[in-house]
Structure formats: structure tokens, C-alpha cells
Design a protein around this motif. Structure first.
Motif, PDB file in Angstrom:
ATOM      1  N   ALA A  51     -32.258   8.288  -3.482  1.00 30.63           N
ATOM      2  CA  ALA A  51     -30.893   8.765  -3.250  1.00 30.63           C
ATOM      3  C   ALA A  51     -29.941   7.596  -3.465  1.00 30.63           C
ATOM      4  O   ALA A  51     -30.164   6.504  -2.949  1.00 30.63           O
ATOM      5  CB  ALA A  51     -30.753   9.308  -1.835  1.00 30.63           C
ATOM      6  N   VAL A  52     -28.884   7.836  -4.244  1.00 31.20           N
ATOM      7  CA  VAL A  52     -27.885   6.807  -4.491  1.00 31.20           C
ATOM      8  C   VAL A  52     -26.496   7.358  -4.199  1.00 31.20           C
ATOM      9  O   VAL A  52     -26.237   8.547  -4.379  1.00 31.20           O
ATOM     10  CB  VAL A  52     -27.939   6.264  -5.943  1.00 31.20           C
ATOM     11  CG1 VAL A  52     -29.239   5.556  -6.215  1.00 31.20           C
ATOM     12  CG2 VAL A  52     -27.704   7.353  -6.954  1.00 31.20           C
ATOM     13  N   ARG A  53     -25.618   6.485  -3.716  1.00 30.82           N
ATOM     14  CA  ARG A  53     -24.203   6.832  -3.529  1.00 30.82           C
ATOM     15  C   ARG A  53     -23.429   5.999  -4.528  1.00 30.82           C
ATOM     16  O   ARG A  53     -23.443   4.775  -4.476  1.00 30.82           O
ATOM     17  CB  ARG A  53     -23.740   6.522  -2.118  1.00 30.82           C
ATOM     18  CG  ARG A  53     -22.310   6.971  -1.882  1.00 30.82           C
ATOM     19  CD  ARG A  53     -21.887   6.706  -0.437  1.00 30.82           C
ATOM     20  NE  ARG A  53     -20.640   7.343  -0.137  1.00 30.82           N
ATOM     21  CZ  ARG A  53     -19.448   6.880  -0.527  1.00 30.82           C
ATOM     22  NH1 ARG A  53     -19.374   5.792  -1.252  1.00 30.82           N
ATOM     23  NH2 ARG A  53     -18.344   7.521  -0.205  1.00 30.82           N
ATOM     24  N   VAL A  54     -22.762   6.678  -5.458  1.00 31.14           N
ATOM     25  CA  VAL A  54     -22.142   6.023  -6.598  1.00 31.14           C
ATOM     26  C   VAL A  54     -20.639   5.845  -6.389  1.00 31.14           C
ATOM     27  O   VAL A  54     -19.954   6.769  -5.949  1.00 31.14           O
ATOM     28  CB  VAL A  54     -22.391   6.833  -7.886  1.00 31.14           C
ATOM     29  CG1 VAL A  54     -21.737   6.175  -9.081  1.00 31.14           C
ATOM     30  CG2 VAL A  54     -23.876   7.016  -8.120  1.00 31.14           C
ATOM     31  N   THR A  55     -20.159   4.663  -6.723  1.00 26.73           N
ATOM     32  CA  THR A  55     -18.719   4.395  -6.771  1.00 26.73           C
ATOM     33  C   THR A  55     -18.357   4.161  -8.234  1.00 26.73           C
ATOM     34  O   THR A  55     -18.652   3.096  -8.780  1.00 26.73           O
ATOM     35  CB  THR A  55     -18.350   3.156  -5.938  1.00 26.73           C
ATOM     36  OG1 THR A  55     -18.768   3.365  -4.598  1.00 26.73           O
ATOM     37  CG2 THR A  55     -16.855   2.894  -5.984  1.00 26.73           C
ATOM     38  N   PRO A  56     -17.749   5.173  -8.893  1.00 20.72           N
ATOM     39  CA  PRO A  56     -17.330   4.978 -10.280  1.00 20.72           C
ATOM     40  C   PRO A  56     -16.090   4.092 -10.326  1.00 20.72           C
ATOM     41  O   PRO A  56     -15.360   3.967  -9.341  1.00 20.72           O
ATOM     42  CB  PRO A  56     -17.035   6.388 -10.775  1.00 20.72           C
ATOM     43  CG  PRO A  56     -16.806   7.203  -9.549  1.00 20.72           C
ATOM     44  CD  PRO A  56     -17.526   6.527  -8.427  1.00 20.72           C
ATOM     45  N   LYS A  57     -15.847   3.485 -11.472  1.00 24.53           N
ATOM     46  CA  LYS A  57     -14.724   2.559 -11.664  1.00 24.53           C
ATOM     47  C   LYS A  57     -14.731   1.476 -10.594  1.00 24.53           C
ATOM     48  O   LYS A  57     -13.706   1.097 -10.054  1.00 24.53           O
ATOM     49  CB  LYS A  57     -13.397   3.314 -11.677  1.00 24.53           C
ATOM     50  CG  LYS A  57     -13.258   4.219 -12.893  1.00 24.53           C
ATOM     51  CD  LYS A  57     -12.078   5.135 -12.869  1.00 24.53           C
ATOM     52  CE  LYS A  57     -10.763   4.437 -12.706  1.00 24.53           C
ATOM     53  NZ  LYS A  57      -9.613   5.328 -12.832  1.00 24.53           N
ATOM     54  N   GLY A  58     -15.937   0.975 -10.300  1.00 27.32           N
ATOM     55  CA  GLY A  58     -16.121  -0.028  -9.256  1.00 27.32           C
ATOM     56  C   GLY A  58     -15.923  -1.455  -9.721  1.00 27.32           C
ATOM     57  O   GLY A  58     -16.222  -2.381  -8.984  1.00 27.32           O
ATOM     58  N   GLY A  59     -15.463  -1.653 -10.958  1.00 20.46           N
ATOM     59  CA  GLY A  59     -15.185  -2.989 -11.450  1.00 20.46           C
ATOM     60  C   GLY A  59     -16.342  -3.655 -12.162  1.00 20.46           C
ATOM     61  O   GLY A  59     -16.146  -4.448 -13.063  1.00 20.46           O
ATOM     62  N   ARG A  60     -17.555  -3.354 -11.761  1.00 19.04           N
ATOM     63  CA  ARG A  60     -18.751  -3.940 -12.388  1.00 19.04           C
ATOM     64  C   ARG A  60     -19.928  -3.031 -12.076  1.00 19.04           C
ATOM     65  O   ARG A  60     -19.848  -2.184 -11.188  1.00 19.04           O
ATOM     66  CB  ARG A  60     -19.001  -5.347 -11.872  1.00 19.04           C
ATOM     67  CG  ARG A  60     -19.235  -5.416 -10.387  1.00 19.04           C
ATOM     68  CD  ARG A  60     -19.244  -6.851  -9.866  1.00 19.04           C
ATOM     69  NE  ARG A  60     -19.224  -6.877  -8.421  1.00 19.04           N
ATOM     70  CZ  ARG A  60     -20.289  -6.944  -7.648  1.00 19.04           C
ATOM     71  NH1 ARG A  60     -21.495  -6.985  -8.186  1.00 19.04           N
ATOM     72  NH2 ARG A  60     -20.186  -6.960  -6.349  1.00 19.04           N
ATOM     73  N   ASP A  61     -21.012  -3.238 -12.786  1.00 19.43           N
ATOM     74  CA  ASP A  61     -22.237  -2.484 -12.520  1.00 19.43           C
ATOM     75  C   ASP A  61     -23.105  -3.311 -11.581  1.00 19.43           C
ATOM     76  O   ASP A  61     -23.518  -4.413 -11.935  1.00 19.43           O
ATOM     77  CB  ASP A  61     -22.990  -2.203 -13.824  1.00 19.43           C
ATOM     78  CG  ASP A  61     -22.242  -1.253 -14.749  1.00 19.43           C
ATOM     79  OD1 ASP A  61     -21.177  -0.744 -14.346  1.00 19.43           O
ATOM     80  OD2 ASP A  61     -22.720  -1.018 -15.867  1.00 19.43           O
ATOM     81  N   ALA A  62     -23.348  -2.780 -10.379  1.00 21.70           N
ATOM     82  CA  ALA A  62     -24.109  -3.552  -9.393  1.00 21.70           C
ATOM     83  C   ALA A  62     -24.689  -2.634  -8.326  1.00 21.70           C
ATOM     84  O   ALA A  62     -24.178  -1.549  -8.078  1.00 21.70           O
ATOM     85  CB  ALA A  62     -23.217  -4.595  -8.727  1.00 21.70           C
ATOM     86  N   VAL A  63     -25.748  -3.112  -7.697  1.00 19.22           N
ATOM     87  CA  VAL A  63     -26.333  -2.456  -6.535  1.00 19.22           C
ATOM     88  C   VAL A  63     -25.826  -3.204  -5.310  1.00 19.22           C
ATOM     89  O   VAL A  63     -25.947  -4.422  -5.228  1.00 19.22           O
ATOM     90  CB  VAL A  63     -27.875  -2.483  -6.603  1.00 19.22           C
ATOM     91  CG1 VAL A  63     -28.477  -1.903  -5.343  1.00 19.22           C
ATOM     92  CG2 VAL A  63     -28.366  -1.731  -7.829  1.00 19.22           C
TER      93      VAL A  63
END
Length: 93
Positions: free
Chosen positions: A5-17
């Protein structure tokens, strides 16, 4: 095949966990941010690529099982298991 399960933040500035969190039902959820916008499936594609790279599996091994249009998504990942999640992302908690 493992489920994540993942909670995604789009337009978060960078791709990261960003580590683990807990949803309202008390289940562990991996917080992920991607620079892509949520339109036209770009954020979903970025999430699958990010998770595949982190786990060192082909991007075709990562599928969105549910939550295509929501921030919380359930991924199915071939070639990975719970031990891989703990090793790569840390233990949920």
C-alpha cells in the motif's frame, strides 16, 4: 507476488520514498512523492517506475491493483516480498 500500500503525493517536487505511515485503519502505508502531475496517469507511471527501481525489479513487475485515481494505491509486485520491502524501505511502524 507481494502487495504494497502506498500513499502518493503528486507534484511533490521530486521522486522519493518518504518512509512509512499508518492509515486510518491502522495499516502500514508507504509514503511516496513523485514530481509528475496526477493527470493522464503520469503520477501512476512515475510511482511504478520509482518502486520498481527501488526494489530492483522490472517496471512491468509493478502493477496498480486498486486506487488508480486515489492517493492511496495498492500495488502488486512480482519478484518481491515483505522481506524485500523491509530491507529497501525499512520496517513499517
Amino acid at each position: 507476488m507481494a502487495r504494497l500500500a502506498v500513499r502518493v503525493t503528486p507534484k511533490g517536487g521530486r521522486d522519493a520514498v518518504d518512509g512509512w505511515s499508518v492509515d486510518e485503519a491502522g495499516r502500514p502505508v508507504l509514503k511516496v512523492r513523485v514530481s509528475a502531475a496526477a493527470s493522464d496517469g503520469a503520477a501512476n507511471a512515475a510511482v511504478t517506475v520509482l518502486i520498481a527501481r527501488a526494489l530492483k525489479v522490472p517496471k512491468s513487475a509493478v502493477r496498480i491493483a486498486s486506487g488508480e485515481t486515489s492517493r492511496v494505491k495498492r500495488l502488486e509486485i512480482d519478484g518481491a516480498d515483505e522481506a524485500d520491502f523491509a530491507r529497501v524501505f525499512g520496517a513499517p511502524g
